[in-house]
Write a protein that holds these residues in place. Structure first.
Motif, mmCIF file in Angstrom:
data_model
loop_
_atom_site.group_PDB
_atom_site.id
_atom_site.type_symbol
_atom_site.label_atom_id
_atom_site.label_comp_id
_atom_site.label_asym_id
_atom_site.label_seq_id
_atom_site.Cartn_x
_atom_site.Cartn_y
_atom_site.Cartn_z
ATOM 1 N N THR A 1 0.813 -1.220 0.000
ATOM 2 C CA THR A 1 0.000 0.000 0.000
ATOM 3 C C THR A 1 0.846 1.268 0.000
ATOM 4 O O THR A 1 0.335 2.362 -0.253
ATOM 5 C CB THR A 1 -0.942 0.027 1.217
ATOM 6 O OG1 THR A 1 -0.176 -0.025 2.415
ATOM 7 C CG2 THR A 1 -1.899 -1.154 1.182
ATOM 8 N N ALA B 1 -9.108 -0.038 2.007
ATOM 9 C CA ALA B 1 -9.193 -0.697 3.313
ATOM 10 C C ALA B 1 -8.946 -2.196 3.193
ATOM 11 O O ALA B 1 -8.259 -2.797 4.036
ATOM 12 C CB ALA B 1 -10.557 -0.439 3.939
ATOM 13 N N ILE B 2 -9.478 -2.813 2.146
ATOM 14 C CA ILE B 2 -9.277 -4.248 1.924
ATOM 15 C C ILE B 2 -7.797 -4.540 1.677
ATOM 16 O O ILE B 2 -7.238 -5.511 2.203
ATOM 17 C CB ILE B 2 -10.140 -4.739 0.742
ATOM 18 C CG1 ILE B 2 -11.624 -4.715 1.135
ATOM 19 C CG2 ILE B 2 -9.733 -6.156 0.319
ATOM 20 C CD1 ILE B 2 -12.561 -4.957 -0.022
ATOM 21 N N HIS B 3 -7.150 -3.711 0.854
ATOM 22 C CA HIS B 3 -5.716 -3.889 0.600
ATOM 23 C C HIS B 3 -4.934 -3.839 1.912
ATOM 24 O O HIS B 3 -4.036 -4.664 2.145
ATOM 25 C CB HIS B 3 -5.209 -2.792 -0.335
ATOM 26 C CG HIS B 3 -5.321 -3.130 -1.786
ATOM 27 N ND1 HIS B 3 -4.443 -3.969 -2.433
ATOM 28 C CD2 HIS B 3 -6.224 -2.741 -2.728
ATOM 29 C CE1 HIS B 3 -4.784 -4.080 -3.703
ATOM 30 N NE2 HIS B 3 -5.863 -3.339 -3.917
ATOM 31 N N LYS B 4 -5.246 -2.893 2.766
ATOM 32 C CA LYS B 4 -4.511 -2.741 4.024
ATOM 33 C C LYS B 4 -4.753 -3.917 4.967
ATOM 34 O O LYS B 4 -3.826 -4.370 5.658
ATOM 35 C CB LYS B 4 -4.899 -1.419 4.690
ATOM 36 C CG LYS B 4 -4.350 -0.205 3.955
ATOM 37 C CD LYS B 4 -4.653 1.093 4.696
ATOM 38 C CE LYS B 4 -4.005 2.279 3.979
ATOM 39 N NZ LYS B 4 -4.278 3.557 4.673
ATOM 40 N N ILE B 5 -5.965 -4.433 4.971
ATOM 41 C CA ILE B 5 -6.273 -5.604 5.803
ATOM 42 C C ILE B 5 -5.487 -6.821 5.311
ATOM 43 O O ILE B 5 -4.883 -7.563 6.101
ATOM 44 C CB ILE B 5 -7.786 -5.896 5.782
ATOM 45 C CG1 ILE B 5 -8.544 -4.804 6.558
ATOM 46 C CG2 ILE B 5 -8.081 -7.264 6.385
ATOM 47 C CD1 ILE B 5 -10.041 -4.860 6.372
ATOM 48 N N LEU B 6 -5.489 -7.034 4.003
ATOM 49 C CA LEU B 6 -4.762 -8.172 3.429
ATOM 50 C C LEU B 6 -3.256 -8.034 3.652
ATOM 51 O O LEU B 6 -2.572 -9.009 3.967
ATOM 52 C CB LEU B 6 -5.073 -8.291 1.938
ATOM 53 C CG LEU B 6 -6.505 -8.705 1.569
ATOM 54 C CD1 LEU B 6 -6.721 -8.602 0.061
ATOM 55 C CD2 LEU B 6 -6.797 -10.126 2.049
ATOM 56 N N GLU B 7 -2.747 -6.838 3.467
ATOM 57 C CA GLU B 7 -1.320 -6.588 3.676
ATOM 58 C C GLU B 7 -0.916 -6.931 5.107
ATOM 59 O O GLU B 7 0.070 -7.641 5.343
ATOM 60 C CB GLU B 7 -1.010 -5.126 3.386
ATOM 61 C CG GLU B 7 0.437 -4.719 3.621
ATOM 62 C CD GLU B 7 0.652 -3.239 3.391
ATOM 63 O OE1 GLU B 7 1.718 -2.876 2.860
ATOM 64 O OE2 GLU B 7 -0.244 -2.436 3.744
ATOM 65 N N LYS B 8 -1.677 -6.443 6.073
ATOM 66 C CA LYS B 8 -1.362 -6.697 7.481
ATOM 67 C C LYS B 8 -1.481 -8.181 7.803
ATOM 68 O O LYS B 8 -0.663 -8.737 8.552
ATOM 69 C CB LYS B 8 -2.303 -5.884 8.377
ATOM 70 C CG LYS B 8 -1.924 -5.930 9.857
ATOM 71 C CD LYS B 8 -2.722 -4.926 10.659
ATOM 72 C CE LYS B 8 -2.362 -4.980 12.147
ATOM 73 N NZ LYS B 8 -0.952 -4.664 12.404
ATOM 74 N N SER B 9 -2.469 -8.857 7.212
ATOM 75 C CA SER B 9 -2.645 -10.287 7.455
ATOM 76 C C SER B 9 -1.439 -11.078 6.972
ATOM 77 O O SER B 9 -0.946 -11.978 7.666
ATOM 78 C CB SER B 9 -3.910 -10.777 6.746
ATOM 79 O OG SER B 9 -4.037 -12.184 6.845
#
Length: 288
Positions: free
Chosen positions: A16, A32-40
């Motif tokens: 991101t 927001a979805i990109h950031k959630i996936l990145e953190k996961s």
């Protein structure tokens, strides 16, 4: 994760925080979805490998449960293993330096990397010094954006310009090794601080002075200083660019521009592969 097999997440670029991400025009929910996936991904991987210290620090910030006393990216399971060069590509006999005062750029050269102040510096010296005008050659190998070519022409440097198409990699390396100076342009965006291009490492291995443009304090700037391989300038720093060019030209007209002699072996693929093997051993032993 379901199998329990250890895995490494390898980030060759940021996710991101990539400088192009802001131009994608994603909606707020998609971002927001990109950031959630990145953190996961960052939190669940047994180890993270990435290519620059800047990206490493960004990824480390996403890893949860930071151990007490963890101060470096490696403390958090984030390992910096850069791109590099293959010594075998540069093992051929010595390549003679070109007679001309050449500034050589190889690869894709896009308009957002245009060192406009450099063309002005060179143009002033071409107008005021007929010998410099005869000595100077700007060689661009690969695809160069038309906006850059127009800027060079607009500055009256058309006669000093030589454009060459893409060619086999071995030939490119010979042109790099024979250049008086190698020209390197990173991005102008602040996010470019975390970018170390593959071309940078080839330039190191060519052992010719590098004239670089990009953010000061970024990973490329730091690596250039550590290797004593050249100098990085802000794109608008005309005065210092001019001083650097004048010094190199003085060397060129004297005993010759000396080769780069700094320590670059840590960027050889042999060394980098050894470091990656160490990470693999570490996470597999942890699972046993």
């Amino acid at each position: 994760r379901a199998t329990g097999i250890p895995w490494i997440a390898d980030f060759r670029d940021p996710w991101t925080k990539m400088y192009t991400f802001k131009y994608m025009r994603y909606s707020a929910p998609v971002i927001a979805i990109h950031k959630i996936l990145e953190k996961s991904v960052v939190e669940s991987a047994d180890a993270i490998v990435t290519v620059t210290g800047t990206i490493g620090r960004e990824l480390r910030a996403l890893r949860k449960n930071e151990p007490k006393g963890a101060e470096t990216a490696t403390d958090m399971g984030v390992h910096i293993i850069t791109n590099g060069f293959d010594n075998a590509d540069f093992s051929a006999e010595n390549v003679p330096l070109e007679n001309a005062f050449t500034l050589t750029y190889t690869g894709l050269f896009v308009r957002t990397q245009n060192p406009a102040e450099l063309w002005k510096v060179l143009a002033e010296r071409v107008r005021n010094n007929s010998v410099f005008a005869k000595d100077l050659k700007i060689r661009l190998i690969g695809h160069t954006d038309s906006a850059i070519l127009e800027d060079i022409e607009r500055n009256g440097l058309g006669r000093n310009l030589e454009i060459m198409d893409y060619m086999p990699h071995t030939e490119v390396i010979n042109w790099q090794r024979g250049a008086q100076i190698l020209l390197l342009s990173g991005g102008m965006e602040p996010e470019s601080k975390g970018i170390l291009t593959g071309k940078f490492f080839e330039y190191l291995a060519a052992r010719r002075p590098i004239l670089g443009f990009g953010p000061k304090g970024g990973d490329m700037d730091i690596a250039l200083e550590e290797c004593e391989a050249g100098k990085m300038f802000d794109y608008d720093n005309k005065a210092d660019i001019a001083e650097w060019i004048d010094r190199r030209y003085e060397e060129y007209k004297g005993a010759g521009i000396p080769p780069v002699s700094g320590k670059i072996e840590k960027y050889s693929r042999r060394e980098l592969t050894a470091r990656l093997a160490g990470v693999l051993n570490e996470i597999t032993e942890r699972k046993i």
